[in-house]
Design a protein around this motif. Structure first.
Motif, PDB file in Angstrom:
ATOM      1  N   PHE A   1       0.831  -1.204   0.000  1.00  0.00           N
ATOM      2  CA  PHE A   1       0.000   0.000   0.000  1.00  0.00           C
ATOM      3  C   PHE A   1       0.867   1.257   0.000  1.00  0.00           C
ATOM      4  N   LEU A   2       1.891   1.296   0.868  1.00  0.00           N
ATOM      5  CA  LEU A   2       2.764   2.469   0.920  1.00  0.00           C
ATOM      6  C   LEU A   2       3.544   2.649  -0.378  1.00  0.00           C
ATOM      7  N   SER A   3       3.984   1.551  -0.970  1.00  0.00           N
ATOM      8  CA  SER A   3       4.701   1.636  -2.241  1.00  0.00           C
ATOM      9  C   SER A   3       3.801   2.237  -3.323  1.00  0.00           C
ATOM     10  N   VAL A   4       2.546   1.793  -3.377  1.00  0.00           N
ATOM     11  CA  VAL A   4       1.615   2.342  -4.365  1.00  0.00           C
ATOM     12  C   VAL A   4       1.421   3.837  -4.126  1.00  0.00           C
ATOM     13  N   LEU A   5       1.212   4.247  -2.872  1.00  0.00           N
ATOM     14  CA  LEU A   5       1.021   5.669  -2.583  1.00  0.00           C
ATOM     15  C   LEU A   5       2.270   6.484  -2.908  1.00  0.00           C
ATOM     16  N   ASN A   6       3.446   5.938  -2.655  1.00  0.00           N
ATOM     17  CA  ASN A   6       4.688   6.621  -3.039  1.00  0.00           C
ATOM     18  C   ASN A   6       4.759   6.790  -4.553  1.00  0.00           C
ATOM     19  N   GLN A   7       4.355   5.768  -5.285  1.00  0.00           N
ATOM     20  CA  GLN A   7       4.364   5.840  -6.741  1.00  0.00           C
ATOM     21  C   GLN A   7       3.320   6.820  -7.265  1.00  0.00           C
ATOM     22  N   VAL A   8       2.173   6.916  -6.593  1.00  0.00           N
ATOM     23  CA  VAL A   8       1.164   7.913  -6.963  1.00  0.00           C
ATOM     24  C   VAL A   8       1.793   9.297  -6.863  1.00  0.00           C
TER      25      VAL A   8
END
Length: 174
Positions: free
Chosen positions: A160-167
């Protein structure tokens, strides 16, 4: 990040995957990127993303059904079929995983995951937005369910954090 572990029936336990991150972007742009179901595979951990059924009011809204394959632990493909149960653009959407399978090539295997609901909230904050992502799972595998659930919780938070960082990296400043 917080972790909650609630005892369920027969010694099974629920595990809450929960992350929060400030993103210096508009809530509208963040919400749009996180709900663009056919394009979710642009994120590193997702290898497949398909909109199976469009939503009622909009393609990505309430009633939409999507299928995503996530690489858990870096190499274990897990395919989820999710139903969007609430969509309030640009602030919040909820989903429920109706199917979860570990993929062995094209062969889906039972994963033992029972989903109790997930939600993403995008709140206006300091010229950007605070994103809260929460999902509750239960691993229904006798003897090792609680242990495996805790491993899945930790890995879920990482994803989840990786996806938000990529966003944050994909969007242009507001």
């Amino acid at each position: 990040m917080t972790a909650t572990d609630e005892q369920g029936l027969a010694g099974m336990s629920k595990h809450v995957i929960e992350v929060a991150r400030f993103i210096n972007r508009s809530p509208e742009s963040v919400y749009t990127l996180l709900t663009d179901h056919p394009r979710l595979d642009q994120f590193q951990e997702l290898s497949d993303s398909v909109l199976l059924r469009p939503g009622q009011a909009s393609a990505h809204g309430k009633g939409a059904e999507r299928r995503v394959t996530i690489w858990m632990f870096g190499r274990l493909p897990v395919r989820f079929t999710e139903d969007i149960t609430l969509a309030e653009e640009p602030c919040e959407f909820h989903y429920l995983v109706s199917k979860a399978h570990i993929m062995l090539g094209r062969l889906p295997l039972w994963s033992g995951v029972k989903h109790h609901g997930g939600e993403v909230k995008v709140l206006v904050e300091n010229g950007g937005c605070q994103v809260h992502w929460k999902s509750t799972i239960e691993i229904v595998v006798p003897l090792v369910g609680a242990w495996l659930g805790e491993k899945m919780r930790v890995e879920g938070e990482r994803v989840f954090l990786s996806v938000l960082n990529q966003v944050d990296q994909h969007l242009l400043p507001t």
